[in-house]
Design an enzyme around this catalytic site. Structure first.
Site, PDB file in Angstrom:
ATOM      1  N   HIS A 293      -7.949  -6.171   1.543  1.00 28.72           N
ATOM      2  CA  HIS A 293      -6.332  -5.086   1.481  1.00 28.72           C
ATOM      3  C   HIS A 293      -5.142  -5.197   2.191  1.00 28.72           C
ATOM      4  O   HIS A 293      -4.107  -5.379   1.974  1.00 28.72           O
ATOM      5  CB  HIS A 293      -6.938  -3.734   1.919  1.00 28.72           C
ATOM      6  CG  HIS A 293      -5.636  -2.732   1.706  1.00 28.72           C
ATOM      7  ND1 HIS A 293      -5.704  -2.152   0.316  1.00 28.72           N
ATOM      8  CD2 HIS A 293      -4.872  -2.376   2.082  1.00 28.72           C
ATOM      9  CE1 HIS A 293      -4.376  -1.131  -0.007  1.00 28.72           C
ATOM     10  NE2 HIS A 293      -3.671  -1.108   1.617  1.00 28.72           N
TER      11      HIS A 293
ATOM     12  N   SER B 100       0.313  -1.637  -0.128  1.00 30.97           N
ATOM     13  CA  SER B 100       0.046   0.011   0.120  1.00 30.97           C
ATOM     14  C   SER B 100       1.168   1.214   0.499  1.00 30.97           C
ATOM     15  O   SER B 100       1.425   1.604  -1.023  1.00 30.97           O
ATOM     16  CB  SER B 100      -0.926   0.018   1.372  1.00 30.97           C
ATOM     17  OG  SER B 100      -1.763   0.998   1.503  1.00 30.97           O
TER      18      SER B 100
END
Length: 413
Positions: A388, A185
């Site tokens: 995620h 990320s």
């Protein structure tokens, strides 16, 4: 109602409640590493603008550098086991965390399920970075975290100062001219942006593995679903003058961890929060380890970093932080912030993404891939509800992601 909440809190914080927590819950990153049977070191790096960053190192594996096996395969190590004075080790891996995260997020699982431990057992000298402002990097040569100036930074400064300083230090200590880079990320965002400031660092990177890569965000479902709430929160944060965002202190860590323990009657709320923040609750995270995760995450960041991600979404651009026309003019020489060019990333890059990710959408990954100079792997996780943070914490990440990631790194070592 308030009395009931106080009584519940007091009850949960008593010894019988905390006794059910995982023993790693309140350990630091180096303490968790040692508890798992690995050597751990702590290093400090000072950036050119004065932030003192803490880096954690795993200089060897439990098995003396021999591959412990992954996905039924045995990856042989180079045989060059690391030590604190081992200069010239050619298997060096640097791992950079996500937003609101820290070095701890790469070790939040059993040794055969955590990417940092897997790499250490494969003979890599593993370094875990910490960006300015998180729980491990709250020092400055002149400023204090209680001063707003300490928090006057964005993704730009992490990319321009923090990551280059840490990589420079790792190269110096190890004596290795090249490094394998693994980011998740925000750890990918700052890598991509960094090459616009320091293109020569491309030559330091053997290969970059980008888990949940973030450059473009205009298709991110988290903004589609929660834009109104996010914008209202941003307005409130601005009006209240909040410059530091979401760092657990020991008190809140203890409270949240107990509330979310396997024996807590309100643990379902924790799962609901995970669903709200990260999308489909894939349920692949060990519930017994959830208290450890929540004691370390969120780890703190400047509010500007979160604003910048919203700016990516609204502007549909991968760009520097938008300070407003006046400051932009002073800082960038134009009323608008400059765009970051992905074409300046010339090191080989492997992309790892999932359809179940509410932050990184497949369409945004497609655009990122089309603009990068050298995509050597574009890997879609073959599980629809892999979200995620499953890239970090899921028990099945070993089978679904890390096997491919290790193969990528080994191909360039």
């Amino acid at each position: 109602m308030q009395l009931t909440i106080l009584l519940l809190t007091a009850m949960f914080l008593q010894r019988p409640a905390t006794a059910h927590l995982h023993p790693h819950t309140f350990l630091t990153t180096p303490e968790i590493i040692r508890a798992r049977g690995y050597p751990a070191q702590t290093h400090h790096v000072t950036t050119s603008d004065g932030y003192v960053l803490q880096i954690h190192r795993i200089p060897g594996g439990r098995s003396g550098g021999q591959g412990v096996g992954l996905n039924g395969l045995n990856f042989a190590s180079s045989g060059k086991n690391s030590s604190s004075n081992n200069r010239g080790n050619q298997k060096v891996a640097f791992l950079q965390h996500c937003v609101l995260c820290s070095s701890a997020d790469f070790i939040m699982n059993d040794p055969d399920q955590s990417i940092a431990f897997i790499l250490a057992d494969l003979g890599y000298d593993v370094w875990l970075g910490n960006a300015r402002g998180n729980v491990y990097s709250r020092r400055h040569v002149r400023l204090s975290p209680i001063q707003p100036e300490f928090w006057d930074y964005s993704i730009d400064e992490i990319a321009r100062y923090d990551v280059p300083a840490m990589l420079t230090y790792v190269r110096k200590v190890t004596g290795s001219p090249t490094i394998s880079y693994v980011g998740h990320s925000m750890g990918t965002t700052v890598f991509f942006a960094m090459m616009n400031y320091h293109p020569q660092i491309n030559n330091w990177v053997r290969v970059m593995a980008a888990m949940a890569p973030v450059a473009y965000l205009h298709n991110a479902r988290i903004f589609q679903y929660y834009a109104t709430i996010i914008d209202a929160l941003e307005i409130s944060v601005t009006q209240l003058g909040i410059v530091e965002f979401l760092m657990n202190n020991p008190g809140t860590s203890k409270l949240i961890s107990v509330f979310c323990s396997p024996f807590s009657p309100v643990k379902a709320i924790c799962s609901a929060i995970r669903l709200f923040l990260f999308g489909l609750n894939s349920d692949y995270v060990d519930k017994n380890y959830q208290s450890v995760i929540l004691a370390h995450n969120p780890a703190g960041i400047s509010s500007n970093v979160l604003r910048q991600y919203r700016q990516f979404n609204i502007s549909r651009r991968f760009q520097a932080f938008d300070h407003g026309a006046a400051r932009n003019q002073r800082q960038f020489g134009s009323a608008s912030p400059p765009r970051y060019s992905l074409a300046r990333v010339t090191a080989p890059v492997g992309l790892f993404w999932s359809d179940g990710d509410w932050v990184v959408d497949s369409l945004d990954v497609k655009q990122t891939a089309s603009e990068l100079s050298r995509v050597v792997l574009n890997y879609r996780v073959p599980l629809g509800d892999f979200n995620h943070n499953d890239f970090l914490w899921a028990e099945n990440a070993k089978d679904l992601v890390y096997g491919q990631l290790v193969r990528l790194l080994e191909a360039y070592n």
